[in-house]
Design a protein around this motif. Sequence first.
Motif, PDB file in Angstrom:
ATOM      1  N   ILE A  25      -6.090   5.566   9.378  1.00 28.43           N
ATOM      2  CA  ILE A  25      -7.460   5.366   8.881  1.00 28.43           C
ATOM      3  C   ILE A  25      -7.526   4.104   8.028  1.00 28.43           C
ATOM      4  O   ILE A  25      -8.454   3.290   8.144  1.00 28.43           O
ATOM      5  CB  ILE A  25      -7.922   6.600   8.080  1.00 28.43           C
ATOM      6  N   SER A  26      -6.527   3.909   7.172  1.00 26.42           N
ATOM      7  CA  SER A  26      -6.493   2.717   6.325  1.00 26.42           C
ATOM      8  C   SER A  26      -6.442   1.449   7.173  1.00 26.42           C
ATOM      9  O   SER A  26      -7.185   0.488   6.918  1.00 26.42           O
ATOM     10  CB  SER A  26      -5.283   2.795   5.392  1.00 26.42           C
TER      11      SER A  26
ATOM     12  N   SER B  98      -1.523   1.452   1.218  1.00 28.46           N
ATOM     13  CA  SER B  98      -1.742   0.034   0.919  1.00 28.46           C
ATOM     14  C   SER B  98      -1.175  -0.865   2.012  1.00 28.46           C
ATOM     15  O   SER B  98      -1.857  -1.780   2.502  1.00 28.46           O
ATOM     16  CB  SER B  98      -1.085  -0.321  -0.424  1.00 28.46           C
ATOM     17  N   PHE B  99       0.062  -0.612   2.429  1.00 30.60           N
ATOM     18  CA  PHE B  99       0.688  -1.448   3.456  1.00 30.60           C
ATOM     19  C   PHE B  99      -0.099  -1.385   4.775  1.00 30.60           C
ATOM     20  O   PHE B  99      -0.236  -2.394   5.474  1.00 30.60           O
ATOM     21  CB  PHE B  99       2.126  -0.992   3.695  1.00 30.60           C
ATOM     22  N   SER B 100      -0.608  -0.206   5.111  1.00 30.78           N
ATOM     23  CA  SER B 100      -1.386  -0.059   6.350  1.00 30.78           C
ATOM     24  C   SER B 100      -2.668  -0.881   6.287  1.00 30.78           C
ATOM     25  O   SER B 100      -3.097  -1.455   7.284  1.00 30.78           O
ATOM     26  CB  SER B 100      -1.713   1.417   6.587  1.00 30.78           C
ATOM     27  N   ALA B 101      -3.292  -0.919   5.111  1.00 31.66           N
ATOM     28  CA  ALA B 101      -4.498  -1.729   4.942  1.00 31.66           C
ATOM     29  C   ALA B 101      -4.183  -3.206   5.166  1.00 31.66           C
ATOM     30  O   ALA B 101      -4.991  -3.948   5.747  1.00 31.66           O
ATOM     31  CB  ALA B 101      -5.089  -1.515   3.547  1.00 31.66           C
ATOM     32  N   LEU B 102      -3.013  -3.646   4.720  1.00 27.12           N
ATOM     33  CA  LEU B 102      -2.617  -5.043   4.921  1.00 27.12           C
ATOM     34  C   LEU B 102      -2.433  -5.351   6.403  1.00 27.12           C
ATOM     35  O   LEU B 102      -2.861  -6.406   6.886  1.00 27.12           O
ATOM     36  CB  LEU B 102      -1.324  -5.340   4.166  1.00 27.12           C
TER      37      LEU B 102
ATOM     38  N   ASN C  39      -1.846  -3.349  -3.337  1.00 24.25           N
ATOM     39  CA  ASN C  39      -0.561  -2.921  -3.892  1.00 24.25           C
ATOM     40  C   ASN C  39      -0.689  -2.604  -5.376  1.00 24.25           C
ATOM     41  O   ASN C  39      -0.122  -1.631  -5.875  1.00 24.25           O
ATOM     42  CB  ASN C  39       0.496  -4.022  -3.699  1.00 24.25           C
ATOM     43  N   THR C  40      -1.452  -3.438  -6.070  1.00 22.43           N
ATOM     44  CA  THR C  40      -1.686  -3.202  -7.498  1.00 22.43           C
ATOM     45  C   THR C  40      -2.454  -1.897  -7.711  1.00 22.43           C
ATOM     46  O   THR C  40      -2.165  -1.142  -8.646  1.00 22.43           O
ATOM     47  CB  THR C  40      -2.482  -4.370  -8.102  1.00 22.43           C
TER      48      THR C  40
END
Length: 587
Positions: free
Chosen positions: A99-100, A139-143, A548-549
Amino acid sequence: MDLYFTIAIIAVSIFLFVKDYFSIDTTSILIMALFIATGVLSPEEGFSGFNHPATITLGCMFVVSAAVFKSGLIDSLSTKIVALAKIHYLVALVVFCLISATFSAFVNDSAVVAILIPLALSVCRQTGIAPSKLMIPISFSALFGGTCTLIGTSTNILVSSIAKKSGLEPFGMFEFSLPALCLMGIGLAFIFIFSPFLLPKRKFKDENLLKQTENYITEVEILEECKDIGNSLDKSRLLREYNVQILGVLRDKHWIKDFANSDQIHRKDVIRILISPNKLAELKNQSTYKVIGNENHKDEGDISQKVYEMMVPAGSILAGSTILEMNLGHRSHFSVIAIKRREETLTDNLSSARIKEGDMLLVHGSKASINKSIQDKLLIMLSEYSEKKVNLKKAIPALIIAAGVVTAAALGITTILISGMIGCLLLVTTGIIKPKEAYEAIEWKVIFMMAGVLSMGTALEKTGGADMISNFVFQQLGGLDPRITLSAIFLVTFLSTNVLSSKATAALMAPIVISLAAAMEVSYKPFLVAVMFACSLTFMTPVSYPTNTMVYAPGNYKYNDFLKIGTPLNIIIWVAASFIISLFFPF
C-alpha cells in the motif's frame, strides 16, 4: 573569481546541511542569498527558482494530493487494511509495504506514511507486533514507490525540469517506471525476507511515560502573600525557578483556556502545571504556594482535557521552533508535556526545546484543540486512530481529476506542469477543495527549499563548475565502460543523499552528469535516471529522507538499526541499478 565563490558557497552549504544548524529551507535560502550577494548570480537568476517549472509543478501536485487525501479515499481502506494485517506479521508486512509503495507512486509519500503510521501502530497494539518490525519497511516501500513515476517524488520532477531547462527532452510520466519496478521488486523481496531478522523486536522503553507525566500534572493555588500576584506568568517564579509548564488556569471556578504567558496572576488562582519530581518537592516547601494536587476542577469547557500521543510530520510549521516561540498553550490550546526524539526522552525544560520533524510528543489538551492541530497539519495522531468518512460527492470528482492530471501527462497531451495547474483550478473552482485549503496544502518549506537549492545548479552551470567537475570525472572514468561511470555516479549520489538533502544533491548532480554525458558523447538519460533513483533510494540513515525521519520515533529505533538493514539494501540496489538502468536506457 565567480567559480571560486561558487565552490566556496557550495562547501558552506554542505557543511550547513550536515551540521543541521538551520532548517533545510532556511539553509537553502541562505545559499541563494549568498550567490546573489557575491554577484555570482543576478537577483533575477537567484530568484528564478521560485518560477522554475519544478517548483510550480510541485506546488500543484501538493494541492492535487491534498484533495485525494481530504476526500478520505485512502482512509476508507483502513478497516480492510487492519483486518488483513491482524492475520499474521508477514501478512501485515506485505500489506503495509504494498500500500505504501502503490500510493507513493502518485501522491506525496510523506502524506502516505503519515496515514499509515497510526494505522500500523493500531495493528501493533491489537496484535502485539513490535512497531519496530513495521515502521522502516513502510518508509522504505514509500521510497521505492516514489521512483516509479515522474510525480512520485519532488526529486524526479526537479531532475526532469533541469533537463528541460538545459535544452534536453524531459522525462515522460512512466518513462522510467519499468526499471523502477524492477528495483522495487528486488527491494521489497529483500524487505520481506530479511526485515524479520534484521529489524529489532523493540517495544517502547517509555510505555509508562504517559503515567509518569500524569503523576506530575498537579495544581497550585496562589496564596495571598505570593509575590507572583500581579506579575505575568512568564515573569513568575513558577516559570523562572521551577521550570513548570502551564496547562490551565482556574479563576472564579472557570478554566481560562485562552491564557497566555503574558497574562497576570491573580490571588487565589489555581494553576494546573506540569513539573518535574525534584522541582515538585521544592515547590511543596514554599509557603506562598499551596500544592493541592489534581483536584479535577472542571467546568463544561474542561471535560475533554487529556493526554494524547502525537507526532510532528514532515512539513509541519512547528519544526525548527521552540515550544515557547510557538506559544502553543495560547495559540493552539494544548501543552507539550514530553518529547521523544531518537534515543532520548525530554520531560524537563521543554519550553526551550527545539521541535524537529519526526518528534513524538505527549500533549495535554482538549479533543477539539487536538483535532484543530491535525487539520492545520501541525501534528498527526498516534495514540488513537479514527477512520475518516468518505465524502463521495468530493471523493469521486477528486479521483477523476487526479487521474486526468496523470493521464494527460502520460499520453503526452500536455506537460505535467500544465495538467497539474489545470487540475488545481478544477479542484478549486468545483469546490472540491477551498482556496484556503489549497494554500495550506502546499508545503511551503519544501517550495522554498526547492527554490534555494536550484540556485546551486544554476551557479554551477553559469560559472563552468559543472563542466569542470564533469571533465575531471571524464578524465578519471571516461575511458571505461559507461556502466562503470553510471555505477560511480549512483554510488556518489546515494552516499551524498544520506548526509545531504535529496533535492540539494539532485540540484548539484544533474548539471554535472548532463555535462559528463556530453563529454562522453553518450545519452544523458541513463545518468539522470541514476541520479533520480539514487536520490530517492537512500536507506542508511534516519535523516536521509523525510519518511525515514518520520518512522524513527514511532518505531523506537536506534541509529544503527537503519545502518543494519539499510546498508546491505543500498549496496544491493546500487549493484542492480548499475545493470538495470542501462538495459532500459541504452548509452
